[in-house]
Design an enzyme around this catalytic site. Sequence first.
Site, PDB file in Angstrom:
ATOM      1  N   LEU A 148      -5.540   9.203  -1.093  1.00  0.00           N
ATOM      2  CA  LEU A 148      -4.219   7.939   0.054  1.00  0.00           C
ATOM      3  C   LEU A 148      -5.058   6.711  -0.085  1.00  0.00           C
ATOM      4  CD1 LEU A 148      -4.726  10.191   3.460  1.00  0.00           C
ATOM      5  CD2 LEU A 148      -3.459  10.479   1.227  1.00  0.00           C
TER       6      LEU A 148
ATOM      7  N   TRP B 232      -3.939   2.153   0.949  1.00  0.00           N
ATOM      8  CA  TRP B 232      -4.475   1.956   2.191  1.00  0.00           C
ATOM      9  C   TRP B 232      -3.153   1.069   2.979  1.00  0.00           C
ATOM     10  CZ3 TRP B 232      -1.774  -3.127   1.238  1.00  0.00           C
ATOM     11  CH2 TRP B 232      -1.961  -2.797   0.148  1.00  0.00           C
TER      12      TRP B 232
ATOM     13  N   LYS C 173      -9.647  11.933   0.069  1.00  0.00           N
ATOM     14  CA  LYS C 173     -10.119  10.376  -0.367  1.00  0.00           C
ATOM     15  C   LYS C 173      -9.098   9.522   0.938  1.00  0.00           C
ATOM     16  CE  LYS C 173     -10.658   7.051  -2.978  1.00  0.00           C
ATOM     17  NZ  LYS C 173     -10.807   6.190  -1.435  1.00  0.00           N
TER      18      LYS C 173
ATOM     19  N   SER D 176      -1.084   3.633  -7.089  1.00  0.00           N
ATOM     20  CA  SER D 176      -0.719   2.391  -8.136  1.00  0.00           C
ATOM     21  C   SER D 176       0.150   3.679  -8.810  1.00  0.00           C
ATOM     22  CB  SER D 176      -1.699   1.700  -8.291  1.00  0.00           C
ATOM     23  OG  SER D 176      -3.027   2.520  -8.494  1.00  0.00           O
TER      24      SER D 176
ATOM     25  N   TYR E 178      -8.034  13.596 -15.584  1.00  0.00           N
ATOM     26  CA  TYR E 178      -8.911  13.815 -15.078  1.00  0.00           C
ATOM     27  C   TYR E 178      -8.193  15.733 -15.299  1.00  0.00           C
ATOM     28  CZ  TYR E 178     -10.285   9.641 -13.352  1.00  0.00           C
ATOM     29  OH  TYR E 178     -10.398   8.328 -12.635  1.00  0.00           O
TER      30      TYR E 178
ATOM     31  N   GLU F  80       2.627  10.006  -5.916  1.00  0.00           N
ATOM     32  CA  GLU F  80       3.892   9.450  -5.571  1.00  0.00           C
ATOM     33  C   GLU F  80       3.164   7.731  -5.637  1.00  0.00           C
ATOM     34  OE1 GLU F  80       5.921  10.009  -3.487  1.00  0.00           O
ATOM     35  OE2 GLU F  80       5.817  12.392  -2.293  1.00  0.00           O
TER      36      GLU F  80
ATOM     37  N   CYS G 219       5.701   0.695  -0.656  1.00  0.00           N
ATOM     38  CA  CYS G 219       6.270   1.794  -2.359  1.00  0.00           C
ATOM     39  C   CYS G 219       7.513   0.783  -2.404  1.00  0.00           C
ATOM     40  CB  CYS G 219       5.645   2.663  -2.447  1.00  0.00           C
ATOM     41  SG  CYS G 219       5.801   3.332  -0.849  1.00  0.00           S
TER      42      CYS G 219
ATOM     43  N   GLU H  86       5.181  -5.143 -10.027  1.00  0.00           N
ATOM     44  CA  GLU H  86       5.526  -4.033  -8.299  1.00  0.00           C
ATOM     45  C   GLU H  86       4.255  -5.848  -8.088  1.00  0.00           C
ATOM     46  OE1 GLU H  86       3.592  -0.680  -6.963  1.00  0.00           O
ATOM     47  OE2 GLU H  86       4.326  -0.144  -5.555  1.00  0.00           O
TER      48      GLU H  86
HETATM   49  P1  NAD Z   1      -4.581   2.225  -5.979  1.00  0.00           P
HETATM   50  O1  NAD Z   1      -4.045   2.578  -6.792  1.00  0.00           O
HETATM   51  O2  NAD Z   1      -5.313   1.257  -6.146  1.00  0.00           O
HETATM   52  O3  NAD Z   1      -5.563   3.258  -4.809  1.00  0.00           O
HETATM   53  C1  NAD Z   1      -4.996   4.843  -4.163  1.00  0.00           C
HETATM   54  C2  NAD Z   1      -6.481   5.549  -3.982  1.00  0.00           C
HETATM   55  O4  NAD Z   1      -6.721   6.337  -5.418  1.00  0.00           O
HETATM   56  C3  NAD Z   1      -6.912   5.053  -2.654  1.00  0.00           C
HETATM   57  O5  NAD Z   1      -7.911   5.855  -2.477  1.00  0.00           O
HETATM   58  C4  NAD Z   1      -8.431   4.554  -4.305  1.00  0.00           C
HETATM   59  O6  NAD Z   1     -10.033   5.122  -3.327  1.00  0.00           O
HETATM   60  C5  NAD Z   1      -8.177   5.891  -5.624  1.00  0.00           C
HETATM   61  N1  NAD Z   1      -8.179   5.375  -6.018  1.00  0.00           N
HETATM   62  C6  NAD Z   1      -8.635   4.034  -7.506  1.00  0.00           C
HETATM   63  N2  NAD Z   1      -9.205   4.513  -8.930  1.00  0.00           N
HETATM   64  C7  NAD Z   1      -8.957   5.938  -8.674  1.00  0.00           C
HETATM   65  C8  NAD Z   1     -10.188   6.640  -9.519  1.00  0.00           C
HETATM   66  N3  NAD Z   1     -10.101   6.261 -11.075  1.00  0.00           N
HETATM   67  N4  NAD Z   1      -9.650   7.610  -9.322  1.00  0.00           N
HETATM   68  C9  NAD Z   1      -9.125   8.601  -8.386  1.00  0.00           C
HETATM   69  N5  NAD Z   1      -8.743   7.894  -7.832  1.00  0.00           N
HETATM   70  C10 NAD Z   1      -8.949   6.496  -7.227  1.00  0.00           C
HETATM   71  O7  NAD Z   1      -3.235   1.781  -4.563  1.00  0.00           O
HETATM   72  P2  NAD Z   1      -3.288   1.235  -3.379  1.00  0.00           P
HETATM   73  O8  NAD Z   1      -3.649   0.037  -4.279  1.00  0.00           O
HETATM   74  O9  NAD Z   1      -4.330   1.783  -2.764  1.00  0.00           O
HETATM   75  O10 NAD Z   1      -1.842   1.482  -3.067  1.00  0.00           O
HETATM   76  C11 NAD Z   1      -0.874   0.695  -3.637  1.00  0.00           C
HETATM   77  C12 NAD Z   1       0.307   1.462  -4.657  1.00  0.00           C
HETATM   78  O11 NAD Z   1      -0.043   2.788  -3.924  1.00  0.00           O
HETATM   79  C13 NAD Z   1       0.728   0.551  -4.518  1.00  0.00           C
HETATM   80  O12 NAD Z   1       1.701   0.839  -5.957  1.00  0.00           O
HETATM   81  C14 NAD Z   1       2.183   0.966  -4.023  1.00  0.00           C
HETATM   82  O13 NAD Z   1       3.475   1.045  -4.598  1.00  0.00           O
HETATM   83  C15 NAD Z   1       1.560   2.520  -4.223  1.00  0.00           C
HETATM   84  N6  NAD Z   1       1.976   3.583  -3.106  1.00  0.00           N
HETATM   85  C16 NAD Z   1       3.506   4.790  -3.083  1.00  0.00           C
HETATM   86  C17 NAD Z   1       3.942   5.622  -2.203  1.00  0.00           C
HETATM   87  C18 NAD Z   1       5.037   6.467  -2.521  1.00  0.00           C
HETATM   88  O14 NAD Z   1       5.297   7.269  -1.969  1.00  0.00           O
HETATM   89  N7  NAD Z   1       5.645   6.530  -3.378  1.00  0.00           N
HETATM   90  C19 NAD Z   1       3.517   5.104  -0.985  1.00  0.00           C
HETATM   91  C20 NAD Z   1       2.104   4.267  -0.556  1.00  0.00           C
HETATM   92  C21 NAD Z   1       1.961   3.479  -1.760  1.00  0.00           C
END
Ligand code: NAD
Length: 498
Positions: free
Chosen positions: A164, A166, A190, A244, A254, A266, A301, A400
Amino acid sequence: MKLAYSDVKKTAAKLKFRTQAFIDGKFVNAAAGKTYTSINPATGQPITQIAACDSTDVDLAVKAARRAFERGVWSKRSPAERKHVLLKLADLLEKHLEEIALLDCLDAGKPITDCLTIDAPDTVHCFRWHAEAVDKEYEKMAPTGPGNVAMIVREPLGVIGAILPWNFPVQMGAWKLGPILATGNSVVVKPARQTSLSLLRLAELAAEAGLPEGVLNVIPGSGSIIGAALCKHMDVDAAAFTGSTEVGRELLNYSAQSNLKRIVLELGGKNPQLVLEDAGDLDDIARQAVNCVFWNMGENCSSGSRLIVHRKLKDKLLAKMLEVSQEWIVGDPLDPATKVGPMIEESHLNTVLGYIESGKREGAKLVLGGGRTLQKTGGFFVSPTIFDEVKPAMKIAREEIFGPVLSVLTFDQEEDGIAMANDTCYGLTASVYTQDLSRAHRAARALRAGTVSVNCFSEGDATTPFGGFKQSGFYGRDKSIFAHYQYTELKTIWMQLA
Ligand code: NAD
């Protein structure tokens, strides 16, 4: 209900936090005994220490989830029984709505009014919707000849890893867990490292609602450690991810490196708000357009971070938007009057400020905000920011930002506006404003995005799927009955009749 700031602060001060991992129905320390500090982004001060799980905890959680799945304590319960438990969970979440809202407010810096009126109620509604849907779906019989009967059924996938973001901690949790649990799977969640508190409380309430142990596990910690371990695990059948595009891409690696688990993603967005020459009430559009980019601090997002407006309307609309923007008060997220809280953490604050600097450097015209604010609080606040005269090639028009920063671009011909709107590697959401029904249809079809709103900014509701085209997603659709399908396998049962 009118809330008083002082009352909210008092209630927040009395909150109790669940800080251990939730594995096999119990709160436990991380196997290695490690913890990390969760920071309040509005003050820069620690909230509490949280279990820092590692691959050992991932393995324990996956084993618990697998055991529960194989024993059939959830996977083999009838849809009506699962519905009953999930409805109870929704009721408990509703009973503790204020607590759930406050946990996300403190952890993520989200304005309390939004948490109380949007995130927490949507979480309750989401569980109710998926619970109610699950015993109303019928399976299929194939049109075979008289010598055979063929049933096409859907079965739960097994153990699912849910990762998920944040920005909507509990709500994104519900968007994943609603359909995952309704369809009979076990799950290891997670949450984002920054925002684990509401998911840990949700797990506790799920146990109280009667969800059997092992079915829902929550492991807090670092993405690169446990997120990766979960997605590479050989006994996880699917990973559902919101986050992201960069990390989403890693998940596909993976899967390829491990057991070819199903990956549903997403991802990010650089969403256009397209205002055509015949757009209607500019006062209304100004409100929608400002809400679309400043809501949730732009950490969204579906944020409409590109306003693509017909040249003839631009000056008038922008003037109205600058007026409306004054209502977007930056402040303590615990204050019910606040509409804009802090960025999630200092490093993200610096990323957003970096984009603002790049906009200035590349020659866009700054007409609102443009920097850090409320620094004395220790929080990571950015003023709502608008750049006019943005060119499509500028970084602020392409990447973004995930902050309260709007780029205004102009066009003369409708085709050019649509081409500009589609000129992005993303395709999550789009809005189009026009008074002409035919134009609206044409534009809605031409815009390459998973959700297109006409004359409004909307993500739809629980009945409609949400997910992205292009690099905004990979088969992922949250919400609606379509979300159920991605957490099930299709099976054909072919029978020969005597
Ligand atoms: P992020 O990708 O940094 O982290 C998302 C999740 O992935 C976190 O739980 C993080 O701990 C985990 N993560 C980080 N590195 C990882 C790895 N190497 N392997 C597996 N898991 C890992 O994103 P964020 O900063 O938490 O959220 C922002 C992003 O999420 C933005 O790009 C936003 O657009 C996107 N978002 C998309 C939607 C949607 O529905 N499309 C909704 C909300 C947010």
